[in-house]
Design a protein around this motif. Sequence first.
Motif, PDB file in Angstrom:
ATOM      1  N   SER A 144       3.828  44.529  27.441  1.00 20.95           N
ATOM      2  CA  SER A 144       4.978  45.438  27.550  1.00 20.95           C
ATOM      3  C   SER A 144       5.561  45.757  26.171  1.00 20.95           C
ATOM      4  O   SER A 144       5.515  44.942  25.240  1.00 20.95           O
ATOM      5  CB  SER A 144       6.070  44.836  28.437  1.00 20.95           C
ATOM      6  N   ALA A 145       6.108  46.944  26.058  1.00 17.99           N
ATOM      7  CA  ALA A 145       6.745  47.371  24.806  1.00 17.99           C
ATOM      8  C   ALA A 145       7.926  46.464  24.473  1.00 17.99           C
ATOM      9  O   ALA A 145       8.149  46.122  23.302  1.00 17.99           O
ATOM     10  CB  ALA A 145       7.202  48.821  24.919  1.00 17.99           C
ATOM     11  N   THR A 146       8.654  46.030  25.473  1.00 16.88           N
ATOM     12  CA  THR A 146       9.821  45.170  25.261  1.00 16.88           C
ATOM     13  C   THR A 146       9.411  43.849  24.630  1.00 16.88           C
ATOM     14  O   THR A 146      10.025  43.390  23.658  1.00 16.88           O
ATOM     15  CB  THR A 146      10.539  44.912  26.600  1.00 16.88           C
ATOM     16  N   TYR A 147       8.354  43.241  25.153  1.00 20.99           N
ATOM     17  CA  TYR A 147       7.884  41.973  24.596  1.00 20.99           C
ATOM     18  C   TYR A 147       7.327  42.183  23.191  1.00 20.99           C
ATOM     19  O   TYR A 147       7.592  41.372  22.287  1.00 20.99           O
ATOM     20  CB  TYR A 147       6.826  41.344  25.513  1.00 20.99           C
ATOM     21  N   GLN A 148       6.575  43.236  22.998  1.00 17.26           N
ATOM     22  CA  GLN A 148       5.998  43.512  21.681  1.00 17.26           C
ATOM     23  C   GLN A 148       7.096  43.748  20.641  1.00 17.26           C
ATOM     24  O   GLN A 148       6.979  43.299  19.498  1.00 17.26           O
ATOM     25  CB  GLN A 148       5.043  44.704  21.749  1.00 17.26           C
ATOM     26  N   GLN A 149       8.178  44.430  21.037  1.00 22.21           N
ATOM     27  CA  GLN A 149       9.298  44.628  20.112  1.00 22.21           C
ATOM     28  C   GLN A 149       9.925  43.293  19.739  1.00 22.21           C
ATOM     29  O   GLN A 149      10.303  43.075  18.585  1.00 22.21           O
ATOM     30  CB  GLN A 149      10.346  45.552  20.739  1.00 22.21           C
ATOM     31  N   PHE A 150      10.022  42.388  20.714  1.00 22.42           N
ATOM     32  CA  PHE A 150      10.571  41.067  20.429  1.00 22.42           C
ATOM     33  C   PHE A 150       9.670  40.298  19.463  1.00 22.42           C
ATOM     34  O   PHE A 150      10.151  39.692  18.505  1.00 22.42           O
ATOM     35  CB  PHE A 150      10.769  40.267  21.722  1.00 22.42           C
ATOM     36  N   VAL A 151       8.380  40.319  19.707  1.00 26.90           N
ATOM     37  CA  VAL A 151       7.430  39.626  18.822  1.00 26.90           C
ATOM     38  C   VAL A 151       7.526  40.198  17.407  1.00 26.90           C
ATOM     39  O   VAL A 151       7.591  39.441  16.429  1.00 26.90           O
ATOM     40  CB  VAL A 151       5.987  39.725  19.374  1.00 26.90           C
ATOM     41  N   ASP A 152       7.550  41.512  17.300  1.00 29.21           N
ATOM     42  CA  ASP A 152       7.656  42.150  15.982  1.00 29.21           C
ATOM     43  C   ASP A 152       8.959  41.769  15.285  1.00 29.21           C
ATOM     44  O   ASP A 152       8.965  41.445  14.092  1.00 29.21           O
ATOM     45  CB  ASP A 152       7.556  43.671  16.111  1.00 29.21           C
ATOM     46  N   ALA A 153      10.056  41.805  16.017  1.00 32.14           N
ATOM     47  CA  ALA A 153      11.359  41.458  15.439  1.00 32.14           C
ATOM     48  C   ALA A 153      11.387  39.992  15.021  1.00 32.14           C
ATOM     49  O   ALA A 153      11.968  39.645  13.981  1.00 32.14           O
ATOM     50  CB  ALA A 153      12.474  41.751  16.440  1.00 32.14           C
ATOM     51  N   ASN A 154      10.753  39.140  15.799  1.00 32.87           N
ATOM     52  CA  ASN A 154      10.691  37.719  15.467  1.00 32.87           C
ATOM     53  C   ASN A 154       9.891  37.507  14.188  1.00 32.87           C
ATOM     54  O   ASN A 154      10.285  36.722  13.318  1.00 32.87           O
ATOM     55  CB  ASN A 154      10.084  36.938  16.637  1.00 32.87           C
ATOM     56  N   GLU A 155       8.758  38.206  14.068  1.00 34.94           N
ATOM     57  CA  GLU A 155       7.938  38.100  12.857  1.00 34.94           C
ATOM     58  C   GLU A 155       8.700  38.616  11.636  1.00 34.94           C
ATOM     59  O   GLU A 155       8.621  38.023  10.555  1.00 34.94           O
ATOM     60  CB  GLU A 155       6.633  38.870  13.039  1.00 34.94           C
ATOM     61  N   GLN A 156       9.441  39.698  11.812  1.00 36.07           N
ATOM     62  CA  GLN A 156      10.232  40.234  10.700  1.00 36.07           C
ATOM     63  C   GLN A 156      11.310  39.249  10.282  1.00 36.07           C
ATOM     64  O   GLN A 156      11.557  39.061   9.086  1.00 36.07           O
ATOM     65  CB  GLN A 156      10.861  41.573  11.090  1.00 36.07           C
ATOM     66  N   LEU A 157      11.945  38.617  11.251  1.00 38.26           N
ATOM     67  CA  LEU A 157      12.976  37.637  10.928  1.00 38.26           C
ATOM     68  C   LEU A 157      12.364  36.443  10.201  1.00 38.26           C
ATOM     69  O   LEU A 157      12.917  35.962   9.209  1.00 38.26           O
ATOM     70  CB  LEU A 157      13.696  37.176  12.195  1.00 38.26           C
ATOM     71  N   ALA A 217      16.300  43.008  20.240  1.00 37.33           N
ATOM     72  CA  ALA A 217      15.015  42.792  20.919  1.00 37.33           C
ATOM     73  C   ALA A 217      15.093  41.594  21.851  1.00 37.33           C
ATOM     74  O   ALA A 217      14.546  41.624  22.960  1.00 37.33           O
ATOM     75  CB  ALA A 217      13.899  42.603  19.883  1.00 37.33           C
ATOM     76  N   GLN A 218      15.790  40.558  21.425  1.00 32.34           N
ATOM     77  CA  GLN A 218      15.948  39.362  22.254  1.00 32.34           C
ATOM     78  C   GLN A 218      16.760  39.691  23.514  1.00 32.34           C
ATOM     79  O   GLN A 218      16.418  39.253  24.614  1.00 32.34           O
ATOM     80  CB  GLN A 218      16.649  38.276  21.439  1.00 32.34           C
ATOM     81  N   GLU A 219      17.816  40.469  23.356  1.00 33.95           N
ATOM     82  CA  GLU A 219      18.639  40.862  24.502  1.00 33.95           C
ATOM     83  C   GLU A 219      17.857  41.740  25.475  1.00 33.95           C
ATOM     84  O   GLU A 219      17.984  41.592  26.696  1.00 33.95           O
ATOM     85  CB  GLU A 219      19.899  41.590  24.021  1.00 33.95           C
ATOM     86  N   GLU A 220      17.028  42.642  24.954  1.00 32.27           N
ATOM     87  CA  GLU A 220      16.224  43.500  25.823  1.00 32.27           C
ATOM     88  C   GLU A 220      15.196  42.676  26.596  1.00 32.27           C
ATOM     89  O   GLU A 220      14.975  42.915  27.786  1.00 32.27           O
ATOM     90  CB  GLU A 220      15.533  44.590  25.008  1.00 32.27           C
ATOM     91  N   LEU A 221      14.569  41.704  25.938  1.00 31.18           N
ATOM     92  CA  LEU A 221      13.608  40.851  26.620  1.00 31.18           C
ATOM     93  C   LEU A 221      14.313  40.009  27.683  1.00 31.18           C
ATOM     94  O   LEU A 221      13.813  39.873  28.802  1.00 31.18           O
ATOM     95  CB  LEU A 221      12.866  39.953  25.624  1.00 31.18           C
ATOM     96  N   ALA A 222      15.458  39.461  27.356  1.00 31.26           N
ATOM     97  CA  ALA A 222      16.213  38.665  28.333  1.00 31.26           C
ATOM     98  C   ALA A 222      16.598  39.518  29.539  1.00 31.26           C
ATOM     99  O   ALA A 222      16.513  39.051  30.685  1.00 31.26           O
ATOM    100  CB  ALA A 222      17.453  38.061  27.680  1.00 31.26           C
ATOM    101  N   ALA A 223      16.988  40.761  29.300  1.00 27.43           N
ATOM    102  CA  ALA A 223      17.344  41.664  30.404  1.00 27.43           C
ATOM    103  C   ALA A 223      16.127  41.943  31.285  1.00 27.43           C
ATOM    104  O   ALA A 223      16.233  41.973  32.523  1.00 27.43           O
ATOM    105  CB  ALA A 223      17.928  42.966  29.861  1.00 27.43           C
TER     106      ALA A 223
END
Length: 122
Positions: free
Chosen positions: A25-38, A90-96
Amino acid sequence: MSEAVSETTAVEESLQTFIETLRDSATYQQFVDANEQLEADEEAKSLLEAYQEKQQELQADEFDSSIMSELQELQSEVSNNDTIQQHRAAQEELAALLEETNDVISEQIRQEFAQSLGGGCC
């Protein structure tokens, strides 16, 4: 093959399909990307660490206005850091998404799905 084993296998296959769909899913991929950036942003990680340390310091001691002032300043810096804010969004979107998934499953089985049944030690 017994009926129970067949049912368990079907549930496990459906679960695997769900996991793969979630990972794709795009939502999960955005979270993974944001996590890697952090993880790659040393400044953001240091800022979060300083903020968490200051929070712990404030909780451990009696109220100190200088610590509170420092915490507010760090909060402002955290709020203005793009990497941290992208990660939080991204974390909030994944949690939602996961909460919505839980709601759908709960509705289908007619009871709370991700419910703590208690009895654990932790």
